[in-house]
Design an enzyme around this catalytic site. Structure first.
Site: not given
Ligand code: PLP
Length: 379
Positions: A43, A139, A267, A315
């Site tokens: 992701k 969650r 800055y 930046m």
């Molecule tokens: C991001 C995510 C993972 C991966 O987690 P890591 O700690 O990076 O291994 C696994 N399951 C879900 C539902 C996630 O959102």
């Protein structure tokens, strides 16, 4: 030291070591029993590192499919010709059900109201999906008392192929935290109650893959460990648990200034030279993901030495104090993250400098930072 020497345009770039990713994938594979499938999490553009080369390498070395967070990420992977299973971790909403069907995604479903739209979208061919159940993270997830109604709906509506129950651990970065066992127990209860014990259950992310075999079930979701950082940060670093660093971040000196004692830098003039100083300016700033908290705090590597970042992070640029070095040249490569001779700056070290976690160091890497996959093997 940088493997890529000729870079056109702005000389601030990342090298992503695909061989190291494969090594870390094998490390995850060795941590689970032979029948457990690995679905790497790519992701957020492969944790910010550039998803396509990473996704292809992971599939080539044995991943069954990939986990993603958004429809846009799925579209990008499908457009690149990836046809393996894609699991949509962040779940469904009524407005994306049609796209879930069109791109053959397997979503996590965490809300009763999403089951009808999913069935409607499945009118041409069945949709495989997972029910995300609430085990205590605070969650997402169907509450235990909603599960019978969900299962009843799924049985009666057409087109729905429920693969299994899934959940997510809140404290897998602390293997001995009592909540891990509590969440595991809750999931086991739900599996028994629902008759889904033989489904495609999944609970484990990186921390649980490496520390809690009792959470592995049928498939696991390795993320951060594939990118070389320890899921147990700040307790340890990736290299201490057998992971190889994946990310090197380089830039080149853009300008060199000789400043007398008492000169302010940057800055707010938050750094003032205490001696005649040679300050070098680097073309990397917070817009590239070089966190502003690193000002007057971080180090970079130049000629195999640790050199301090002085003044605020702008930046588009930072300043370093090279007075200790006998000679520096415009265009000399500087390592922001990674190894230079005997010295190394890890994502964990950078994260500790700016009070965050390696995940955020990676995902904040700017879009304008060029990302070059490197590999000594075929690809
Ligand atoms: C991001 C995510 C993972 C991966 O987690 P890591 O700690 O990076 O291994 C696994 N399951 C879900 C539902 C996630 O959102």
């Amino acid at each position: 030291m940088a493997r890529i020497f000729h870079i056109s345009g702005r000389p601030t770039w990342l090298e992503i070591d695909l061989d190291a990713i494969e090594h870390n994938f094998q490390h995850a594979r060795n941590a689970v029993a032979p029948g457990v499938a690995l679905y790497p999490v790519v992701k957020a553009n492969g944790y910010g590192l550039g998803v396509l080369p990473i996704a292809k390498r992971l599939l080539a070395c044995g991943a069954y499919g990939l986990c993603i967070a958004t429809i846009e990420e799925a579209i990008q992977l499908r457009a690149a010709g990836i046809s393996q299973p894609l699991i949509l971790l962040s779940g469904l909403s009524a407005d994306i059900a049609e796209q879930v069907a069109a791109y053959h995604l397997q979503p996590f479903v965490f809300d009763l109201s999403h089951i009808h739209p999913l069935s409607r979208a499945a009118r041409h061919h069945p949709i495989t999906f997972f029910l995300k159940v609430y085990t205590g993270m605070g969650r997402f997830g169907l509450l235990p008392e909603q599960l019978p109604e969900a299962l009843q709906l799924i049985r009666t509506l057409p087109g729905l192929s429920l693969a299994g129950l899934v959940s997510h651990l809140a404290c897998s970065d602390q293997p001995d935290h009592p909540d891990n066992s509590r969440q595991l127990h809750n999931l086991q209860q739900l599996l028994i109650q629902s008759g889904m014990s033989h489904g495609q259950t999944s609970l484990a992310n990186s921390g649980a893959i490496l520390s809690r075999p009792d959470t592995h079930f049928s498939w696991v979701r390795p993320g951060i460990m594939l990118y070389g950082a320890s899921p147990f940060f700040p307790h340890n670093h990736g290299s201490q648990i057998g992971l190889k660093p994946v990310v090197s971040w380089y830039t080149r000196i853009q300008q060199i200034r000789s400043l007398p004692t008492g000169s302010g830098v940057g800055y707010g003039q938050t750094f003032v030279t205490q001696r005649p100083s040679r300050i070098a300016i680097l073309p990397v700033g917070y817009a590239d993901g070089y966190n502003r908290l690193l000002g007057n705090r971080a180090q970079v590597l130049l000629q195999g030495q640790r050199i301090p970042v002085v003044g605020r992070v702008s930046m588009d640029s930072i300043a370093i104090d090279t007075t200790e070095l006998s000679e520096v040249a415009i265009g000399a490569p500087v390592t922001l993250l990674g190894r230079d001779q005997e010295e190394e700056i890890t994502a964990e070290e950078m994260a500790s400098w700016c009070s965050t976690i390696p995940y955020e160091i990676f995902t904040n890497l700017g879009e304008r930072v060029a990302k070059y996959p490197v590999s000594s093997c075929c690809s």
